[in-house]
Design a protein around this motif. Sequence first.
Motif, mmCIF file in Angstrom:
data_model
loop_
_atom_site.group_PDB
_atom_site.id
_atom_site.type_symbol
_atom_site.label_atom_id
_atom_site.label_comp_id
_atom_site.label_asym_id
_atom_site.label_seq_id
_atom_site.Cartn_x
_atom_site.Cartn_y
_atom_site.Cartn_z
ATOM 1 N N ASN A 540 -6.203 39.904 32.937
ATOM 2 C CA ASN A 540 -4.759 39.613 32.801
ATOM 3 C C ASN A 540 -3.908 40.630 33.554
ATOM 4 O O ASN A 540 -2.917 40.293 34.210
ATOM 5 C CB ASN A 540 -4.368 39.596 31.331
ATOM 6 C CG ASN A 540 -5.006 38.434 30.573
ATOM 7 O OD1 ASN A 540 -5.262 37.381 31.176
ATOM 8 N ND2 ASN A 540 -5.241 38.605 29.294
ATOM 9 N N LEU A 541 -4.297 41.901 33.472
ATOM 10 C CA LEU A 541 -3.563 42.946 34.177
ATOM 11 C C LEU A 541 -3.624 42.753 35.676
ATOM 12 O O LEU A 541 -2.614 42.860 36.397
ATOM 13 C CB LEU A 541 -4.125 44.309 33.773
ATOM 14 C CG LEU A 541 -3.441 45.540 34.374
ATOM 15 C CD1 LEU A 541 -1.963 45.591 33.966
ATOM 16 C CD2 LEU A 541 -4.149 46.818 33.940
ATOM 17 N N ASN A 548 3.086 39.929 40.787
ATOM 18 C CA ASN A 548 4.338 40.671 40.973
ATOM 19 C C ASN A 548 4.324 41.594 42.181
ATOM 20 O O ASN A 548 5.312 42.312 42.436
ATOM 21 C CB ASN A 548 4.628 41.518 39.722
ATOM 22 C CG ASN A 548 4.838 40.647 38.506
ATOM 23 O OD1 ASN A 548 5.386 39.540 38.612
ATOM 24 N ND2 ASN A 548 4.401 41.130 37.335
ATOM 25 N N PHE A 549 3.227 41.637 42.912
ATOM 26 C CA PHE A 549 3.121 42.590 44.024
ATOM 27 C C PHE A 549 4.100 42.241 45.145
ATOM 28 O O PHE A 549 4.857 43.092 45.624
ATOM 29 C CB PHE A 549 1.677 42.611 44.525
ATOM 30 C CG PHE A 549 1.475 43.565 45.655
ATOM 31 C CD1 PHE A 549 1.445 44.956 45.431
ATOM 32 C CD2 PHE A 549 1.354 43.117 46.973
ATOM 33 C CE1 PHE A 549 1.260 45.833 46.481
ATOM 34 C CE2 PHE A 549 1.181 43.995 48.011
ATOM 35 C CZ PHE A 549 1.111 45.359 47.777
ATOM 36 N N HIS A 550 4.088 40.967 45.596
ATOM 37 C CA HIS A 550 4.975 40.584 46.719
ATOM 38 C C HIS A 550 6.444 40.701 46.327
ATOM 39 O O HIS A 550 7.307 41.128 47.143
ATOM 40 C CB HIS A 550 4.667 39.144 47.122
ATOM 41 C CG HIS A 550 3.277 39.006 47.688
ATOM 42 N ND1 HIS A 550 2.905 39.486 48.922
ATOM 43 C CD2 HIS A 550 2.147 38.449 47.131
ATOM 44 C CE1 HIS A 550 1.626 39.235 49.119
ATOM 45 N NE2 HIS A 550 1.143 38.586 48.042
ATOM 46 N N GLN A 551 6.807 40.348 45.081
ATOM 47 C CA GLN A 551 8.192 40.462 44.619
ATOM 48 C C GLN A 551 8.615 41.921 44.542
ATOM 49 O O GLN A 551 9.765 42.283 44.842
ATOM 50 C CB GLN A 551 8.321 39.789 43.251
ATOM 51 C CG GLN A 551 9.748 39.735 42.731
ATOM 52 C CD GLN A 551 9.843 39.008 41.404
ATOM 53 O OE1 GLN A 551 8.822 38.546 40.904
ATOM 54 N NE2 GLN A 551 11.053 38.921 40.877
ATOM 55 N N ALA A 552 7.691 42.828 44.112
ATOM 56 C CA ALA A 552 8.034 44.252 44.011
ATOM 57 C C ALA A 552 8.192 44.895 45.377
ATOM 58 O O ALA A 552 8.951 45.869 45.546
ATOM 59 C CB ALA A 552 6.963 44.975 43.206
ATOM 60 N N SER A 556 13.339 48.379 47.605
ATOM 61 C CA SER A 556 12.881 49.724 47.219
ATOM 62 C C SER A 556 13.005 49.940 45.722
ATOM 63 O O SER A 556 12.160 50.596 45.088
ATOM 64 C CB SER A 556 13.689 50.779 47.981
ATOM 65 O OG SER A 556 15.085 50.620 47.694
ATOM 66 N N ALA A 557 14.056 49.419 45.102
ATOM 67 C CA ALA A 557 14.215 49.612 43.663
ATOM 68 C C ALA A 557 13.110 48.909 42.881
ATOM 69 O O ALA A 557 12.516 49.456 41.933
ATOM 70 C CB ALA A 557 15.574 49.059 43.221
ATOM 71 N N ALA A 558 12.811 47.703 43.310
ATOM 72 C CA ALA A 558 11.716 46.975 42.641
ATOM 73 C C ALA A 558 10.387 47.673 42.847
ATOM 74 O O ALA A 558 9.523 47.711 41.956
ATOM 75 C CB ALA A 558 11.645 45.537 43.149
ATOM 76 N N ARG A 559 10.236 48.265 44.046
ATOM 77 C CA ARG A 559 8.990 48.974 44.324
ATOM 78 C C ARG A 559 8.835 50.185 43.407
ATOM 79 O O ARG A 559 7.747 50.440 42.873
ATOM 80 C CB ARG A 559 8.983 49.405 45.773
ATOM 81 C CG ARG A 559 7.664 50.060 46.213
ATOM 82 C CD ARG A 559 7.795 50.574 47.619
ATOM 83 N NE ARG A 559 8.223 49.514 48.514
ATOM 84 C CZ ARG A 559 8.653 49.717 49.759
ATOM 85 N NH1 ARG A 559 8.752 50.954 50.221
ATOM 86 N NH2 ARG A 559 9.011 48.692 50.512
ATOM 87 N N GLU A 560 9.966 50.957 43.238
ATOM 88 C CA GLU A 560 9.889 52.123 42.366
ATOM 89 C C GLU A 560 9.608 51.707 40.916
ATOM 90 O O GLU A 560 8.810 52.330 40.196
ATOM 91 C CB GLU A 560 11.211 52.894 42.440
ATOM 92 C CG GLU A 560 11.416 53.576 43.790
ATOM 93 C CD GLU A 560 12.766 54.279 43.857
ATOM 94 O OE1 GLU A 560 13.502 54.177 42.836
ATOM 95 O OE2 GLU A 560 13.044 54.901 44.869
ATOM 96 N N GLN A 561 10.263 50.633 40.485
ATOM 97 C CA GLN A 561 10.014 50.134 39.122
ATOM 98 C C GLN A 561 8.555 49.701 38.965
ATOM 99 O O GLN A 561 7.906 49.945 37.939
ATOM 100 C CB GLN A 561 10.983 48.986 38.823
ATOM 101 C CG GLN A 561 10.870 48.488 37.368
ATOM 102 C CD GLN A 561 11.843 47.356 37.103
ATOM 103 O OE1 GLN A 561 12.569 46.932 38.009
ATOM 104 N NE2 GLN A 561 11.838 46.878 35.869
ATOM 105 N N PHE A 562 8.004 49.058 40.006
ATOM 106 C CA PHE A 562 6.598 48.592 39.970
ATOM 107 C C PHE A 562 5.636 49.776 39.883
ATOM 108 O O PHE A 562 4.653 49.769 39.142
ATOM 109 C CB PHE A 562 6.333 47.748 41.220
ATOM 110 C CG PHE A 562 4.927 47.225 41.291
ATOM 111 C CD1 PHE A 562 4.508 46.198 40.469
ATOM 112 C CD2 PHE A 562 3.992 47.791 42.159
ATOM 113 C CE1 PHE A 562 3.216 45.723 40.530
ATOM 114 C CE2 PHE A 562 2.708 47.315 42.220
ATOM 115 C CZ PHE A 562 2.312 46.272 41.400
ATOM 116 N N LEU A 563 6.014 50.869 40.641
ATOM 117 C CA LEU A 563 5.155 52.050 40.615
ATOM 118 C C LEU A 563 5.203 52.728 39.240
ATOM 119 O O LEU A 563 4.180 53.216 38.718
ATOM 120 C CB LEU A 563 5.593 53.032 41.703
ATOM 121 C CG LEU A 563 5.294 52.568 43.148
ATOM 122 C CD1 LEU A 563 5.891 53.563 44.150
ATOM 123 C CD2 LEU A 563 3.788 52.445 43.371
#
Length: 635
Positions: A540-541, A548-552, A556-563
């Motif tokens: 599941n993870l 969510n990888f392509h959306q993140a 840059s903000a989404a990328r930082e949140q994803f990280l």
Amino acid sequence: MAAAPSVFHRVRTGSKVGAQYDQDGNLIQVETREDEEQSVKLAEILELLLAAGYFRARIKGLSPFDKVVGGMTWCITTCNFDIDVDLLFQENSTIGQKIALTEKIVSVLPKMMCPHCLEPHQIQGLDYIHIFPVIQWLVKRAIETREEMGDYVRAYSISQFQKTHRLPEDEEFLQRKDKAVRTVLDLLDVYKPQRKYRRQKDAGELLDEDSRVHSTLLEYGRRYGFSKESKQDTVDQRKAPLASGSQAAAPRMADQSDQGHLQAVEEMRIETLMTSMAAMANEEGKLTASAVGQIVGLQSEEIKQIVSEYAEKQSELSSEERSERYGPLQQHRRAVASLNKEIQQKTKELVQLQAKYEKVKTGCDEAKRNLTEATEHSEKLVRELKSLDELEEQADISLLEKLSALVTTNEKLKQQEQEFRTHCREEMARLQQNIEELNPVSGQDPEEEKERNQLIEKQYNTDREKLQKIRLLMAQRNRGIAILQRKIDEVPSRAELTQYQKRFIELYSQVSATHKETKQFFTLYNTLDDKKVYLEKEVNLLNSIHDNFHQAMSSSAAREQFLRQMEQIVEGIKQSRIKMEKKKQENKMRRDQLNDEYLELLDKQRLYFKTVKDFKEECRKNEMLLSKLRAKGAS
């Protein structure tokens, strides 16, 4: 990651000790020791079964118990022994089925006259040293039975084959059979006896059996005369050396003259028989003595004289031929008569001996029956004495002494009662004799006689009441003895307690193995279930990260949140790992603690077994000392 153990691994219920597994479910290899002599005997037993034809002993998947018991069952079935026991063998049986099967096998062996003794617990405990001689005897008996039945089975199979099938040789024989039968019948018809003469009706009846035989043979053209031995003797006498002297020549000439006289008498007899015969239809052209007698009629005396002269001349011309055909008839008759007398005498002796033999055989059978009954009674008494000795050894000493005293008292009372009865009978007989002696001389007063009778009656009643009291006392003692005997019988013997202990230990081993196997299955199931949960979380993870990888990555903000989310997930995984490591460590410590407790319990078990062994030894010494003390007290 270590490979998971097989779910289908099972502990065999017939094994003595179940397999042991660690926390992860892996099999623990334990160092074991086996008796080399038992292993050698097992190998010899399997070789014997293979040599006898029981090839299931080669299967490696079967346990030694299944191989050995299956071989014994197969041998007993092969012996064709008539038994009332159903020896139904099946592999991987339960403990109850194994006990029942071994008891049935042990009950069958004495009926088969097996010279070796075997107990059910020896078969179930795989005591190969005691099983080997029984297997050896059964294999020998099975091979002998197959050899005995081999010819019978082969003949039966051939007869069954010939009912429905034929070989080429049989077809050829059937084709030639009719022709051969016709040929044999034709030969019998051609060479059958042909009657040449027939005895006339007006001829007198022959009374002598020898004359009737001569007459019958003459009717079919056969002449019955002397044997060839006389001619051979004559030839041997001629070949004898001439130097034997005049002493041997005189007896030889006498023998030749006697033979010539007997031959002439026999020839006259044959010619006399021929005069009373007439030729058959196919012999009418020939001139016979009977035809001459019918033609001449009244000149029978002259014909007889001419026939006798002709016989003398013929005997002179063909002496060698006649010596070959005729033998010493009178000597033969005397020999036959003497042999008949001897046969009659021997027959009488045989009848007497047979009667004597039957009488001796009857006495022998009766003696054997008496001996068998006496032997059985003796064996029964010996068994009862042994059982009483065992009960005495196992019973309480004080109770046994009390029981012995009561039995002795009972025997004494019985003896006193018997003596009292005997005394009463003797006294009654004496009194009756006195009465009979006094009656003829009776001049006594009737009142005195009445008083005397009343006194005797009173004494009789007193003695009778005394006897009744003694009987009541004896009945009470007998009841007490019977109660004590029932109490003794209710206490199990040492052999029964040992058997119960063995059965409970086996049952406990089976239950323990089943319980351990069930726990292993539960542990395996829980482990696999936890693996499944963690793998589902991981999947599941990974799916969430992938979605969510392509959306993140779009900003840059989404990328930082994803990280940040990834770091939180990693931190949570580390925390879970630390918890699992801590739980693993706790379980490991608990396992070590339980292992230490297990070792302590093993030490206690060894100490218990050693203490029990020492206690048994001391009990044995105590019994020996008590027996010595009793012996000294008795002496």
